[in-house]
Design an enzyme around this catalytic site. Sequence first.
Site, PDB file in Angstrom:
ATOM      1  N   ARG A 111      -8.319 -70.402 -59.917  1.00  0.00           N
ATOM      2  CA  ARG A 111      -7.038 -70.424 -60.663  1.00  0.00           C
ATOM      3  C   ARG A 111      -6.669 -71.635 -61.546  1.00  0.00           C
ATOM      4  NH1 ARG A 111      -3.605 -70.003 -54.881  1.00  0.00           N
ATOM      5  NH2 ARG A 111      -5.310 -71.631 -54.452  1.00  0.00           N
ATOM      6  N   LYS A 130       7.892 -80.100 -51.136  1.00  0.00           N
ATOM      7  CA  LYS A 130       6.777 -79.492 -51.547  1.00  0.00           C
ATOM      8  C   LYS A 130       6.532 -79.817 -53.303  1.00  0.00           C
ATOM      9  CE  LYS A 130       2.543 -77.452 -51.943  1.00  0.00           C
ATOM     10  NZ  LYS A 130       2.438 -76.213 -51.331  1.00  0.00           N
ATOM     11  N   CYS A 179      -1.359 -75.238 -57.786  1.00  0.00           N
ATOM     12  CA  CYS A 179       0.016 -76.263 -57.259  1.00  0.00           C
ATOM     13  C   CYS A 179       0.357 -76.822 -58.402  1.00  0.00           C
ATOM     14  CB  CYS A 179      -0.386 -76.983 -55.994  1.00  0.00           C
ATOM     15  SG  CYS A 179      -0.524 -76.167 -54.522  1.00  0.00           S
ATOM     16  N   GLY A 221      -5.987 -78.121 -62.671  1.00  0.00           N
ATOM     17  CA  GLY A 221      -5.965 -76.461 -62.340  1.00  0.00           C
ATOM     18  C   GLY A 221      -5.538 -76.342 -60.784  1.00  0.00           C
TER      19      GLY A 221
END
Length: 428
Positions: A345, A227, A281, A278
């Site tokens: 976020r 990931k 992740c 942004g």
Amino acid sequence: MTSSENESDLSGPEGPDDPAPDPVEDIVVIGTGFIGLPLALLLADHGKRVVGVDIDQHLVREINDGTLNLDEDELQDLLTTGPVERNLEARTEPTDGDAFVISVPTPLTEPNKSPDLSALEAALESIRPYLEPGDLINVESTIPPLTCEETIVPFLKEAGFEPGADIQLTHSPERILPGNVFDELVGNDRVIGGIDETSRRRAASIYEPFLEGEIYYTDLLSAELCKLMENTFRDVNVALANEFALIGEELDIDMSDVIELANRHPRVDILQPGIGVGGHCLPIDPWFLNEVDPEHTNLITSARRINDKMPAVATRKIRRALASHADPTVLAFGAAYKPSVDDRRNSPAMQIVADLRGDGYRVRHYDRYVDELAYDDLPSVLERESPDVVVQLVPHEKTVAALEAERARLIDTGVDVLQFGVENPIEP
């Protein structure tokens, strides 16, 4: 749903003589935010008994009474289906279950950019009283490498369980895109890393009822790394485009045109630059790699710093436009981190507005997708605010079209219009 199989005994499903894993019917999802809630809805819709746990009492109440407003039609429809109403209960405390899926945030501490595992640790502590031999812990949260080995395994041993023998342990990082969560949860391939084969196979049974993508099996560390590498790859490529744009700014040339020409090469695919990166992740995950091996993450951290400085580049350009106005009123559109979503976020737009306000500018901030910043229609906002400068920070398609319709009139009345992300993305 199909499962990938290769020569490694880590990657294949069970053999013909292996017993079927114990069923997973009661699932406790710790964290019902961007990731946990959609998963809980899909599981409940497919007949699993699901308890969604969250510390937000307001969110828990809205899930239980079906009044929660979700930004995707498919997820909103799921919330009020018969199976979900029967099978999903939201609570502020965990309960017993066959499996515990942990889906809590893992932010960074500032300013040293180290991972903050306090939410994960709190989630583990919250389920400690309910763990029994035979249970499964499946971590969906994005976590730094070695977190399972160095944090979760010691927790289980301290609680009196032998990982793998007593409590099964897996890490299955999510792969979703805000604004398209339902389709990506169902259609994307799923990587499941486990402490042993039984853990992996049992975790797969969580996703099998709805998953249309393939399942790939591996070990815990490989799943953690996978990931992080996916998002770091994306972040580094965005940084390259942004650095090209900064070079173009220095040379006074629109690099968007040059990028388009360069992409005519059959093996080149340069991304478009922007005002920053942004979401939850890309701004975070690369630092998790740096945490475990700072010596070999020079390119990764350089890319992060390039992307982190892009909001300051955009703010500088806006200040230049404001210099010709005395005590200007600035009307800013866009607060989300990307077009057509409400997710703020780590939003570059939010940082730009905060920086301008910190400079003393009077900034009125709106975003058609964000409830607290929503507005009825653009002409009404323009009339009410009487701005000297209009700044489009996020190119929501409807906002771009509405500003285009008003642009000539605004310019005729002496209002400056700055639009990022339309032609040259870093030039307003």
